[in-house]
Write an enzyme that holds these catalytic residues in place. Sequence first.
Site, PDB file in Angstrom:
ATOM      1  N   HIS A   1       5.692   8.685  -5.772  1.00  0.00           N
ATOM      2  CA  HIS A   1       5.308   7.335  -5.360  1.00  0.00           C
ATOM      3  C   HIS A   1       3.816   7.293  -5.017  1.00  0.00           C
ATOM      4  O   HIS A   1       3.429   7.494  -3.870  1.00  0.00           O
ATOM      5  CB  HIS A   1       6.151   6.946  -4.139  1.00  0.00           C
ATOM      6  CG  HIS A   1       5.962   5.559  -3.629  1.00  0.00           C
ATOM      7  ND1 HIS A   1       5.262   4.581  -4.303  1.00  0.00           N
ATOM      8  CD2 HIS A   1       6.396   4.985  -2.474  1.00  0.00           C
ATOM      9  CE1 HIS A   1       5.269   3.462  -3.589  1.00  0.00           C
ATOM     10  NE2 HIS A   1       5.946   3.694  -2.484  1.00  0.00           N
TER      11      HIS A   1
ATOM     12  N   CYS B   1       2.553  -0.874  -1.074  1.00  0.00           N
ATOM     13  CA  CYS B   1       3.187  -0.272  -2.240  1.00  0.00           C
ATOM     14  C   CYS B   1       3.645  -1.297  -3.273  1.00  0.00           C
ATOM     15  O   CYS B   1       4.224  -0.920  -4.294  1.00  0.00           O
ATOM     16  CB  CYS B   1       4.322   0.665  -1.842  1.00  0.00           C
ATOM     17  SG  CYS B   1       5.521  -0.044  -0.721  1.00  0.00           S
TER      18      CYS B   1
END
Length: 382
Positions: free
Chosen positions: A334, A93
């Site tokens: 996200h 991420c």
Amino acid sequence: MTESHALPRIVAARRTPIATRGRALAALTVEQLAVPVVRAVHDDATHVLGLPPVVADVVLGNCMGPGGNPARVAALGAGLGFTVPGLTVDRQCGSGLAAIIEASTAISAGDHRPRIAGGVESASTAPTRSVDGVAYARAPFAPAGWHDPDMTRAAEDLAEHDGISRERQDAYAARSTHRAASAVAAGRFTDELVPLVGAAEQDDAPRRGIERLLPRFTPLFTDGSLTAGNTCRVSDGAAAVLVVPGGPAHGSTTPGLAVRAHAVVGCDPALPGIGAAPAILDALDRAGVDLAQVAAFEIVEAFAAQTLAVLDRLGVAEDDERLCADGGALALGHPWGASGAVAVVRLFSRLVRGGAPAGTIGVAAASVGGGLGVAAVFEVVR
């Protein structure tokens, strides 16, 4: 210290809408998300620079896609020509931010050609992975013998380790959501969005009535404090920027974000959520900037507990107006490989589009599964 006008700079920044997995962008592949945003950045750069940039490379972060170098596919699909290669980066991420750092580093090393960098993730179309016919949700973040929690378990462990209550987490998630709702109402996302006609033209978040909803969520773990309300939603989306050399000798006198410094660090894989804190401090030290001088932070809010743990280590108040002023991943979602690049697009909108004076400092950062932190320090140039 290098003069900011001589540093690599970002002169265009765009993102797609962000949508929760399985919803508004569920039918779009990694390619179909990446191509429009790469093309939009190239078009924006043509406008601000006065001529089409001769792009040296397209560098995109991606975590769970189909393979086959999505960055190269996006470069071809965006019409940049077959001479433009592509590099796909996987720092989980932190990938989107790592891709921007990679592009900046190449320019700083002496290859004075523009690069498009960012990230893309289609969680909705991510392929099923398997070994000997047995499917698995993710690859290991650490080798055998190391503690290797998934990110949700790691965030719960971090909340317990740091004594971060559910009340603090819920309050932080509500604040992020309210800030995003205010940004939507004021149109502060409009200029950064690349509408995906036929799929989505706006983000499908933030959630309405968040205070009413938060108490209703049950803990994700027995006796735990993490819930679906104070945890980000897995999402689809893409974001990209154009990085060019600084200085008029290279044709770049347009306003933008100079890349002052960056850092990638390691931390304990058992508590990966803290990684952004040492990365930010390292990057600020390299930039010669104090924490108090930072006007805008964009930290990827994968979990409220994780973000609070980072802020506590930095000594930044959780309601600090500099932090994700228009909401973050807890409000918008996200898209793993894109989120670090979304953070940079948000800084560009807040500081460059928002008219911040030259010299204003911004920071983008992410904590990463496996025990990593990625951060970069930017300075407004005009």
